[in-house]
Design an enzyme around this catalytic site. Structure first.
Site, PDB file in Angstrom:
ATOM      1  CG  ASP A 165      -0.213   0.153   2.517  1.00 56.53           C
ATOM      2  OD1 ASP A 165       0.687  -0.674   2.795  1.00 56.53           O
ATOM      3  OD2 ASP A 165      -0.511   1.097   3.268  1.00 56.53           O
TER       4      ASP A 165
ATOM      5  CD  GLU B  62       4.245   1.496   6.909  1.00 61.07           C
ATOM      6  OE1 GLU B  62       4.969   1.967   7.805  1.00 61.07           O
ATOM      7  OE2 GLU B  62       3.925   2.153   5.888  1.00 61.07           O
TER       8      GLU B  62
END
Length: 480
Positions: A119, A185
């Protein structure tokens, strides 16, 4: 971190002799990385094109597409056991999709867990970008695009290093390798702990490599050996039951913003050091950062004197740093002539390695409650807490990593700290206390992670792949 290290604590010569079958094995791995590098870079560009953002306000579809692309990539690298897994958040909604891929270890061989995240941060103000954020563009030896450095390059470094080792070692590869590519994250890893607990045995490893940090500068590799911890919370000062007219009542009593400001001023001494008793602080750093480089990197205005004492590196890595990051009081544009009854501030305290967060939180509480100005009521509300981290650089895995970094770059690796935190490392150390954790990375001080015009130095990216391949091969040959 753009300066040349003042010390070079690690040499590549002392451990590079017979390891990996001598220089021939190193040359073989270098050649394997080189042969596939164009394809590696092309696959990185494909990942950059997927805007997988885990923030709740963004469409989840690209994030799921990103996970599927990573899963396909790892299958193509020769990993047979690949899964896309999620666990639910506290509110019942699914967390970010993580990719887990495994090659089980042969009998008696260690297992290495390779962590990265797929991500990315939102692009922000796209008018600040010189290129399209989700179109990877090569320019002047760098690759530009959101996630090009943070952290899709980490994914590709893991995959390409594994592929090179698999090609060169063939049937002699008995090392266990597990890929854990997180999918949330940049959203704060809200389900990280739950994911570990649900998949504890699946992710168990002897060595954990977290590829989400930075090198010292372009051309000089680094192993991140310390991270500061964090505690935060709010401090509220109450002085009146309700607001009153500043003309009618002002003078005998001071308003809450003024008293809160006086309280905040006690948090640092005259030199700018954190003045809270009981906090861990050391000057133990092996490299130095020139003041001019820090000023340039942090955009410090001319004439502003730097705070604190000791080396710049120690003030960044091994000493506490306290900031006021929020302030609740009437805005200037809507201010009226009243004495404000209460005001609140949010503090953020970075903790030196070796500090217990709960002790630091108690120290802040004791300080602010004991420094209440003019007898004002002080309400302390604790917030989040995260542990600091320090690598045991005498461990077998750290020694191999430092050797491999120096071998790949051709210059000694530097041990650096990071002033920030990677909170989930505390979860890894708690659930896997026997694992040796290494924090590596592909970024450099010019990467601008999270900012506009994020980029990756392509030459250092190739070196990072080779370094990880050398590390995996040596762990395969020699164990721990």
């Amino acid at each position: 971190m753009t300066s040349t290290p003042a010390a070079t604590p690690h040499s590549t010569s002392s451990t590079s002799g017979p390891a990996l079958g001598g220089s021939g094995r190193t040359d073989d791995l270098r050649s394997a990385v080189g042969r596939s590098f164009d394809q590696t870079l092309a696959r990185l560009k494909e990942l950059v094109a997927i805007p997988g953002i885990a923030w709740p306000s963004f469409d989840r579809t690209p994030l799921e597409r990103s996970a599927d692309a990573v899963a396909a990539l790892l299958r193509s690298a020769g990993i047979g056991e690949v899964q896309v897994l999620t666990v639910n958040k506290a509110d019942g909604t699914p967390g970010g999709p993580a990719v887990v891929a495994r090659r089980p270890a042969a009998e008696g061989r260690p297992t290495v867990l390779l962590y990265a995240h797929h991500d990315v941060q939102p692009p922000g103000d796209e008018s600040l970008w010189h290129t399209e954020p989700f179109t990877a563009v090569e320019k002047d030896g760098r690759l530009y695009g959101r996630g090009a450095a943070d952290d899709k390059a980490g994914i590709m470094a893991h995959a390409a290093a594994y592929a090179a080792v698999s090609e060169v070692l063939g049937d002699s590869l008995g090392l266990g390798v597990t890929f854990f590519i997180e999918g949330e994250e940049e959203a704060g890893s809200p389900t990280f702990r739950a994911f570990l607990e649900a998949n504890r045995e699946l992710l168990r490893a002897d060595v954990i490599v977290v590829a989400d940090s930075s090198n010292w500068k372009v051309g000089v590799p680094a192993l991140t050996t310390s991270l500061r911890g964090l505690v935060d919370g709010t401090i509220e000062v109450q002085v009146l039951d309700h607001a009153v007219h500043s003309g009618m009542y002002g003078g005998p009593v001071l308003d809450a913003p003024t008293l809160l400001s006086r309280l905040i001023a006690t948090l640092h001494d005259a030199d700018g050091n954190v003045a809270i008793e009981g906090l861990v602080a050391t000057d133990a750093t092996s490299v130095e950062m020139p003041e001019a480089d820090y000023r340039a990197d942090a955009s410090v205005l001319d004439g502003v004197r730097l705070a604190g004492t000791g080396s710049i590196a120690s003030r960044l890595w091994t000493k506490p740093a306290l900031s006021i990051i929020g302030f609740d009081a009437p805005a200037v544009d809507v201010a009226s002539n009243t004495l404000i009854p209460r005001a609140r501030a949010k503090f953020s305290l970075r903790l030196a390695p070796g500090q217990v967060p709960a002790d630091a939180m108690d120290a802040v509480r004791r300080h602010v409650e004991g420094a209440a100005p003019f007898g004002a009521k002080v309400v302390f509300t604790p917030g989040e807490a995260g542990n600091p981290f320090q690598t045991d650089t005498t461990s077998a895995a750290a020694s191999v990593a430092l050797w491999a970094l120096g071998e790949a770059w051709g210059v000694p690796a530097v041990e650096t700290g990071i002033g920030g935190s990677i909170p989930f490392i505390a979860d890894l150390t708690e659930l896997y206390p026997q694992a040796q954790i290494l924090v590596t990375g592909v970024e450099d001080p010019d990467s601008r992670a999270h900012s506009a015009n994020e980029s990756l130095h392509i030459g250092d990216f190739r070196n990072a792949i080779l370094a990880e391949a050398l590390m995996l091969a040596r762990l395969n040959d020699e164990g721990l």
